[in-house]
Motif scaffolding. Sequence first.
Motif, short mmCIF file in Angstrom:
data_model
loop_
_atom_site.label_atom_id
_atom_site.label_comp_id
_atom_site.label_asym_id
_atom_site.label_seq_id
_atom_site.Cartn_x
_atom_site.Cartn_y
_atom_site.Cartn_z
N THR A 141 0.85 -1.25 -0.06
CA THR A 141 0.11 -0.05 -0.02
C THR A 141 0.90 1.21 0.08
OG1 THR A 141 -1.95 -1.22 1.25
CG2 THR A 141 -1.94 1.43 1.27
N LYS A 142 0.55 2.14 -0.65
CA LYS A 142 1.39 3.29 -1.01
C LYS A 142 0.45 4.63 -1.32
CE LYS A 142 5.68 1.54 -0.99
NZ LYS A 142 6.61 1.76 0.17
N ASP A 143 0.91 5.83 -0.78
CA ASP A 143 0.14 6.77 -1.02
C ASP A 143 0.79 7.54 -2.42
OD1 ASP A 143 -1.31 7.36 1.23
OD2 ASP A 143 0.60 7.92 2.28
N VAL A 144 -0.38 7.64 -3.14
CA VAL A 144 0.02 8.41 -4.50
C VAL A 144 0.03 9.92 -4.67
CG1 VAL A 144 -0.40 8.44 -6.99
CG2 VAL A 144 -0.58 6.21 -5.96
N ASP A 145 0.90 10.72 -4.21
CA ASP A 145 0.82 12.01 -4.12
C ASP A 145 -0.14 12.74 -4.99
OD1 ASP A 145 1.90 11.64 -1.46
OD2 ASP A 145 3.83 12.67 -1.85
N THR A 158 3.99 12.15 -9.35
CA THR A 158 4.82 13.13 -8.50
C THR A 158 4.79 12.86 -7.20
OG1 THR A 158 2.77 14.55 -8.45
CG2 THR A 158 4.44 15.31 -10.15
N GLU A 159 5.77 12.56 -6.34
CA GLU A 159 6.11 12.78 -5.04
C GLU A 159 6.17 14.18 -4.73
OE1 GLU A 159 6.61 10.67 -1.14
OE2 GLU A 159 6.04 9.84 -3.24
N LEU A 160 5.29 14.57 -3.74
CA LEU A 160 5.36 15.85 -3.30
C LEU A 160 5.73 16.17 -2.07
CD1 LEU A 160 1.53 16.53 -4.58
CD2 LEU A 160 3.55 16.97 -6.03
N ASP A 173 14.42 7.00 2.68
CA ASP A 173 12.92 6.59 2.57
C ASP A 173 12.15 6.92 1.54
OD1 ASP A 173 13.85 4.97 4.69
OD2 ASP A 173 12.96 6.13 6.18
N ILE A 174 12.16 8.31 1.38
CA ILE A 174 11.33 9.03 0.54
C ILE A 174 11.71 8.78 -1.07
CG2 ILE A 174 11.07 11.44 -0.69
CD1 ILE A 174 11.46 12.70 2.11
N ASN A 175 13.07 8.62 -1.21
CA ASN A 175 13.34 8.24 -2.45
C ASN A 175 13.06 6.61 -2.63
OD1 ASN A 175 15.21 10.09 -4.14
ND2 ASN A 175 15.36 10.59 -2.25
N ARG A 176 13.12 5.77 -1.78
CA ARG A 176 12.76 4.26 -1.95
C ARG A 176 11.38 4.19 -2.32
NH1 ARG A 176 15.68 0.32 0.36
NH2 ARG A 176 16.40 1.80 1.71
N LYS A 177 10.47 4.96 -1.41
CA LYS A 177 8.96 4.97 -1.90
C LYS A 177 8.60 5.59 -3.07
CE LYS A 177 4.70 7.16 -1.15
NZ LYS A 177 4.18 8.49 -1.86
N PHE A 178 9.44 6.55 -3.47
CA PHE A 178 9.39 7.17 -4.95
C PHE A 178 9.34 6.09 -5.96
CE2 PHE A 178 11.79 9.85 -8.31
CZ PHE A 178 10.69 10.42 -8.76
N ILE A 179 10.57 5.35 -5.77
CA ILE A 179 11.01 4.52 -6.89
C ILE A 179 9.69 3.31 -6.87
CG2 ILE A 179 12.64 3.03 -8.14
CD1 ILE A 179 14.52 4.94 -6.98
N LYS A 180 9.33 2.67 -5.83
CA LYS A 180 8.66 1.64 -5.69
C LYS A 180 7.18 2.29 -6.14
CE LYS A 180 11.17 -0.87 -2.32
NZ LYS A 180 11.33 -1.95 -1.12
N THR A 181 6.82 3.04 -5.71
CA THR A 181 5.50 3.61 -6.26
C THR A 181 5.47 3.65 -7.63
OG1 THR A 181 5.29 4.92 -4.14
CG2 THR A 181 3.47 5.50 -5.88
N LEU A 197 5.34 6.86 -18.52
CA LEU A 197 5.07 7.31 -17.00
C LEU A 197 6.26 7.91 -16.45
CD1 LEU A 197 3.23 7.08 -14.52
CD2 LEU A 197 4.41 4.85 -14.05
N LEU A 198 6.01 9.24 -16.29
CA LEU A 198 7.24 10.02 -15.94
C LEU A 198 7.18 10.31 -14.21
CD1 LEU A 198 9.73 11.98 -16.49
CD2 LEU A 198 8.07 13.76 -16.73
N PRO A 199 8.32 9.74 -13.64
CA PRO A 199 8.38 10.16 -12.10
C PRO A 199 9.17 11.27 -11.76
CG PRO A 199 10.27 8.49 -12.84
CD PRO A 199 9.48 8.80 -14.03
N ILE A 200 8.54 12.19 -10.90
CA ILE A 200 9.17 13.49 -10.70
C ILE A 200 8.91 13.51 -9.01
CG2 ILE A 200 8.70 16.06 -10.72
CD1 ILE A 200 9.72 15.00 -13.32
#
Length: 268
Positions: A141-145, A158-160, A173-181, A197-200
């Motif tokens: 389970t992840k938050d999709v910002d 976007t990870e805000l 942790d932020i970057n790990r979550k960013f990539i896994k999301t 799909l562009l990750p920002i």
Amino acid sequence: MSNQVKQIIRKTVLQMLEDSMSPENIRRMIEKHEDKVHFVPIRYRIVGGILQGLNIKFGNFIEQLLRNIVEIDTGVKVMEDSGRKIRLFFTHQTDALIDTYITDRQLPNSPDDCTKIFDALLKEILAIERQATDEQRQGITKDVDGLFQTDDGLIVYTELKYNDDHDTGKFVDINRKFIKTWAGLAVRYQIQSTRELLPILYYFNPRKRYGPIYAPSKNIMRGAQLFERFLHINYDDVDGYLSEIGDDPEILAIFDRMYNTVRNQKLT
């Protein structure tokens, strides 16, 4: 700035203040502090606690505000999963691959410019997941910002964050979550190419603390950059209005009422 954007900012601020300064929250703060021995009078500790809570919530406020702004921006289309906590799925192999990447980036011999290895990581994730079956994937389970789509069909995840000021552990942790999301969204939306799909990783405040350690510069945006590339709403207008809203008479009145409420409490 349009009145619609101002109303969104004002409404979001007022909601946050009402939650923090409600009688229930004040009572919780009283219970938290009344049994503590301290030279600072309890009323000031309660007020300080409320203000500290507001400061912590401000990061979440910025995330909600940006989601609200994107929803009314005519340049992009907000996707249904934006701002939601959802169940995402990918293989154990992808999970381990991302963890290894994060660990390797902390080693002294890891290259300063992570562009090539980051892009290779995303391509390898897609290759793994294309070969995988649903039974081979695990759920997380992840938050999709933020998640929106541009006119040309590009999906932007976007990870805000408000500030680039997290401590080292939190930054990892932020970057790990960013990539896994991103990996989970790639599976969810059946992404075939990294161009779809562009990750920002986006910081509302343009101040820079960390360099592009885990994500390359092209996948990090600060301040006006996200607005200038994707949105029609002007960043300086939003930033300026946020700076002025603290002088709004209604906002000031809420703080005055909060202080008077705490001051008039019967405290032990």
